[in-house]
Design a protein around this motif. Structure first.
Motif, PDB file in Angstrom:
ATOM      1  N   VAL A  21       0.861  -1.185   0.000  1.00  0.00           N
ATOM      2  CA  VAL A  21       0.000   0.000   0.000  1.00  0.00           C
ATOM      3  C   VAL A  21       0.888   1.221   0.000  1.00  0.00           C
ATOM      4  CG1 VAL A  21      -1.657   1.355   1.327  1.00  0.00           C
ATOM      5  CG2 VAL A  21      -1.912  -1.106   1.209  1.00  0.00           C
ATOM      6  N   ASP A  22       0.540   2.188  -0.821  1.00  0.00           N
ATOM      7  CA  ASP A  22       1.283   3.446  -0.904  1.00  0.00           C
ATOM      8  C   ASP A  22       0.237   4.554  -0.996  1.00  0.00           C
ATOM      9  OD1 ASP A  22       3.844   4.740  -3.189  1.00  0.00           O
ATOM     10  OD2 ASP A  22       3.063   5.479  -1.287  1.00  0.00           O
ATOM     11  N   LEU A  23      -0.057   5.189   0.128  1.00  0.00           N
ATOM     12  CA  LEU A  23      -1.249   6.019   0.232  1.00  0.00           C
ATOM     13  C   LEU A  23      -0.930   7.389   0.806  1.00  0.00           C
ATOM     14  CD1 LEU A  23      -4.407   6.154   0.130  1.00  0.00           C
ATOM     15  CD2 LEU A  23      -4.380   5.214   2.452  1.00  0.00           C
ATOM     16  N   ALA A  24      -1.216   8.439   0.039  1.00  0.00           N
ATOM     17  CA  ALA A  24      -1.095   9.810   0.548  1.00  0.00           C
ATOM     18  C   ALA A  24      -2.359  10.168   1.313  1.00  0.00           C
ATOM     19  CB  ALA A  24      -0.891  10.782  -0.615  1.00  0.00           C
ATOM     20  N   LEU A  25      -2.189  10.911   2.383  1.00  0.00           N
ATOM     21  CA  LEU A  25      -3.311  11.308   3.237  1.00  0.00           C
ATOM     22  C   LEU A  25      -3.269  12.811   3.476  1.00  0.00           C
ATOM     23  CD1 LEU A  25      -3.038   8.401   5.829  1.00  0.00           C
ATOM     24  CD2 LEU A  25      -4.887   8.696   4.162  1.00  0.00           C
ATOM     25  N   ARG A  26      -4.410  13.338   3.925  1.00  0.00           N
ATOM     26  CA  ARG A  26      -4.527  14.766   4.183  1.00  0.00           C
ATOM     27  C   ARG A  26      -5.117  15.005   5.568  1.00  0.00           C
ATOM     28  NH1 ARG A  26      -4.550  18.026  -0.472  1.00  0.00           N
ATOM     29  NH2 ARG A  26      -4.382  16.852  -2.430  1.00  0.00           N
ATOM     30  N   PRO A  27      -4.972  16.210   6.086  1.00  0.00           N
ATOM     31  CA  PRO A  27      -5.701  16.541   7.309  1.00  0.00           C
ATOM     32  C   PRO A  27      -7.206  16.477   7.059  1.00  0.00           C
ATOM     33  CG  PRO A  27      -3.983  18.169   6.852  1.00  0.00           C
ATOM     34  CD  PRO A  27      -4.127  17.326   5.620  1.00  0.00           C
ATOM     35  N   GLY A  28      -7.981  16.497   8.129  1.00  0.00           N
ATOM     36  CA  GLY A  28      -9.425  16.385   8.007  1.00  0.00           C
ATOM     37  C   GLY A  28      -9.857  14.934   7.981  1.00  0.00           C
ATOM     38  N   ALA A  29     -11.088  14.714   7.548  1.00  0.00           N
ATOM     39  CA  ALA A  29     -11.662  13.367   7.568  1.00  0.00           C
ATOM     40  C   ALA A  29     -11.421  12.654   6.239  1.00  0.00           C
ATOM     41  CB  ALA A  29     -13.151  13.432   7.854  1.00  0.00           C
ATOM     42  N   THR A  30     -11.017  11.399   6.327  1.00  0.00           N
ATOM     43  CA  THR A  30     -10.911  10.507   5.177  1.00  0.00           C
ATOM     44  C   THR A  30     -11.740   9.273   5.480  1.00  0.00           C
ATOM     45  OG1 THR A  30      -8.692  11.259   4.558  1.00  0.00           O
ATOM     46  CG2 THR A  30      -9.381   9.097   3.765  1.00  0.00           C
ATOM     47  N   VAL A  31     -12.628   8.911   4.564  1.00  0.00           N
ATOM     48  CA  VAL A  31     -13.484   7.738   4.735  1.00  0.00           C
ATOM     49  C   VAL A  31     -13.007   6.642   3.788  1.00  0.00           C
ATOM     50  CG1 VAL A  31     -15.827   6.817   4.610  1.00  0.00           C
ATOM     51  CG2 VAL A  31     -15.459   9.188   5.343  1.00  0.00           C
ATOM     52  N   PHE A  32     -12.692   5.474   4.354  1.00  0.00           N
ATOM     53  CA  PHE A  32     -12.369   4.294   3.557  1.00  0.00           C
ATOM     54  C   PHE A  32     -13.628   3.440   3.490  1.00  0.00           C
ATOM     55  CE2 PHE A  32      -8.397   5.566   5.607  1.00  0.00           C
ATOM     56  CZ  PHE A  32      -7.570   5.694   4.504  1.00  0.00           C
ATOM     57  N   VAL A  33     -14.163   3.254   2.300  1.00  0.00           N
ATOM     58  CA  VAL A  33     -15.410   2.530   2.145  1.00  0.00           C
ATOM     59  C   VAL A  33     -15.173   1.282   1.294  1.00  0.00           C
ATOM     60  CG1 VAL A  33     -16.109   3.896   0.121  1.00  0.00           C
ATOM     61  CG2 VAL A  33     -17.852   2.734   1.498  1.00  0.00           C
ATOM     62  N   GLY A  34     -15.761   0.179   1.718  1.00  0.00           N
ATOM     63  CA  GLY A  34     -15.594  -1.062   0.973  1.00  0.00           C
ATOM     64  C   GLY A  34     -16.312  -2.201   1.668  1.00  0.00           C
ATOM     65  N   ARG A  35     -16.488  -3.289   0.959  1.00  0.00           N
ATOM     66  CA  ARG A  35     -17.183  -4.441   1.517  1.00  0.00           C
ATOM     67  C   ARG A  35     -16.372  -5.031   2.663  1.00  0.00           C
ATOM     68  NH1 ARG A  35     -18.797  -8.338  -3.367  1.00  0.00           N
ATOM     69  NH2 ARG A  35     -19.788  -9.417  -1.598  1.00  0.00           N
ATOM     70  N   ASN A  36     -17.070  -5.744   3.545  1.00  0.00           N
ATOM     71  CA  ASN A  36     -16.382  -6.429   4.626  1.00  0.00           C
ATOM     72  C   ASN A  36     -15.377  -7.421   4.060  1.00  0.00           C
ATOM     73  OD1 ASN A  36     -17.871  -5.082   6.573  1.00  0.00           O
ATOM     74  ND2 ASN A  36     -19.458  -6.659   6.655  1.00  0.00           N
ATOM     75  N   GLY A  37     -14.173  -7.424   4.609  1.00  0.00           N
ATOM     76  CA  GLY A  37     -13.119  -8.303   4.131  1.00  0.00           C
ATOM     77  C   GLY A  37     -12.228  -7.691   3.077  1.00  0.00           C
ATOM     78  N   ALA A  38     -12.527  -6.468   2.645  1.00  0.00           N
ATOM     79  CA  ALA A  38     -11.718  -5.845   1.597  1.00  0.00           C
ATOM     80  C   ALA A  38     -10.363  -5.372   2.114  1.00  0.00           C
ATOM     81  CB  ALA A  38     -12.477  -4.668   0.979  1.00  0.00           C
ATOM     82  N   GLY A  39     -10.259  -5.109   3.417  1.00  0.00           N
ATOM     83  CA  GLY A  39      -8.979  -4.685   3.979  1.00  0.00           C
ATOM     84  C   GLY A  39      -8.960  -3.276   4.516  1.00  0.00           C
ATOM     85  N   LYS A  40     -10.125  -2.610   4.594  1.00  0.00           N
ATOM     86  CA  LYS A  40     -10.135  -1.221   5.088  1.00  0.00           C
ATOM     87  C   LYS A  40      -9.766  -1.140   6.567  1.00  0.00           C
ATOM     88  CE  LYS A  40     -15.197  -1.330   5.592  1.00  0.00           C
ATOM     89  NZ  LYS A  40     -15.291  -2.796   5.282  1.00  0.00           N
ATOM     90  N   THR A  41     -10.243  -2.102   7.380  1.00  0.00           N
ATOM     91  CA  THR A  41      -9.866  -2.099   8.794  1.00  0.00           C
ATOM     92  C   THR A  41      -8.366  -2.355   8.951  1.00  0.00           C
ATOM     93  OG1 THR A  41     -12.028  -2.727   9.652  1.00  0.00           O
ATOM     94  CG2 THR A  41     -10.136  -3.336  10.982  1.00  0.00           C
TER      95      THR A  41
END
Length: 404
Positions: free
Chosen positions: A17-37
């Motif tokens: 995983v190579d992920l840029a992030l920002r201040p504030g809220a970021t929502v990771f959305v996906g089906r259960n088991g996709a790896g967001k947790t």
């Protein structure tokens, strides 16, 4: 404080995983088991050096790999830090900060501050005392990192003393000559840990009370915290109120030593240490009753949420803005609790939110939405992070400082 960039290698289901992030809220959305947790679990690992989901490190390493790497660029005020943890099950983990190795992994504690709220946190109200002790000690280590060393030393002394007590039982008392040395270590370290826990409960209690009133409404019974100890001087579970005089480390060490001497015969008979902070409990009360066994399901959820929001407020009051992580919790909350949590998340410098369904997340937190599916992390809203399967330039720079 916020994470500007997150990289994972062979962590859980993620090969990379190579992920840029920002201040504030970021929502990771996906089906259960996709790896967001798994993504937010990695953030929590940087803060506590353990997982909120499993007890050991082995499940964190992708199947077929020998190690996992969690690496992050962290922005703290006007400084940027590169933090890297190499997770090696069965061997010592390795930690680097700005590419310099730390002598001990626990020296990372306190550098990354985060507060995570997840469905598993219901055990803080309904679970065993061990869950609440871990909750207290993790928060202690975040606020005062040196206490992680005190806790580690206490656990080491406890193991040695228990081994000696078992030997003494089997040998009918012939090994008791060296027990007094370990009694002294246990009393000293235990007194330090007890004093720190009591002060923490006193500091945390008003924040939890305010958070519970915010979440459950002003007409709900008041929430309070107390400490129940095997050392009577340290508390019997009665709520700790503002202004309560707390015993000192030396007073608690002396009281612990006295209790150890009093229960010596019982300890030898059972082959274990029966007195000390390893057998204590954080008591969460609602009104005049302990929450465990009396609180309803809804009240228990509100209390668990209040405990985590209280942690967030306490760390803020200490002068550090923690990262707020909300793992799949909005779907389990009613409208009132959802709104209260969204208000706090919206005020955080950085909030990382996971959800199976985007509509479960309050609209004010959907500024940056990232889809997690098929082993990819892809932005769905303007201003979101890069595609996490690509080779972004900043990601390459971070990888240059990777594990060897």
């Amino acid at each position: 404080m916020y994470l500007r960039h997150l990289q994972l290698a062979s962590f859980r289901n993620w090969e990379r995983v190579d992920l840029a992030l920002r201040p504030g809220a970021t929502v990771f959305v996906g089906r259960n088991g996709a790896g967001k947790t798994n993504l937010v679990e990695a953030v929590g690992y940087l803060a506590t050096m353990d997982s909120h989901r499993v007890a050991g490190d082995a499940p964190l390493v992708r199947q077929g790999a020998s190690q996992a790497v969690v690496r992050a660029a962290l922005r703290r005020a006007d400084r940027e830090l590169l933090v890297e943890v190499e997770i090696n099950p069965g061997r010592a983990n390795r930690v680097r900060v700005n590419r310099a190795a730390l002598p001990r992994p626990r020296e990372l504690l306190g550098l990354v501050k985060s507060v995570l709220f997840a469905p598993e946190d219901l055990v803080l109200v309904r679970g065993d005392p061990a869950e609440r002790r871990r909750f207290l000690d993790d928060l202690l280590s975040s606020r005062t990192p040196r206490l992680a060393g005190v806790r580690s030393d206490y656990d080491r002394v406890l193991r040695q003393r228990n081994a000696l007590l078992k030997t003494a039982r089997l040998a009918r008392g012939s090994s008791l000559a060296t027990l007094e040395v370990w009694d002294g270590h246990l009393a000293d370290l235990g007194g330090q840990l007890l004093a720190a826990r009591l002060q923490l409960v006193a500091d945390l209690a008003p924040h939890v009370a305010r958070a519970y009133a915010q979440v459950a409404g002003p007409d709900a019974a008041g929430a309070a915290l107390g400490y129940a100890s095997t050392v009577p001087l340290a508390g019997d579970g009665t709520p700790i109120r503002p202004g309560t005089a707390l015993p000192t480390h030396r007073q608690l060490s002396a009281a612990l030593s006295e209790q150890v001497a009093r229960r010596r015969a019982e300890e030898v008979d059972r082959g274990m240490t029966l007195v000390g902070p390893h057998r204590d409990d954080l008591v969460v009360s609602l009104g005049s009753l302990p929450a465990k066994g009396f609180a309803s399901h809804g009240e228990s959820w509100s209390l668990a949420l209040a405990l985590k929001l209280g942690c967030f407020a306490l760390l803020r009051a200490d002068g550090e803005e923690p990262i707020l992580v909300l793992d799949d919790v909005f779907a389990t909350l009613d409208a009132g609790r959802r709104a209260a949590l969204a208000a706090v998340a919206g005020s955080a410098e950085q909030a990382l939110v996971t959800a199976a369904v985007l509509d479960d997340v309050p609209a004010e937190l959907r500024g940056t939405v990232v889809e997690v599916a098929g082993g990819r992390v892809v932005p769905l809203a303007a201003g979101a992070a890069e595609d996490a399967t690509g080779d972004a330039a900043v990601g390459g720079a971070l990888l240059d400082g990777g594990a060897r």
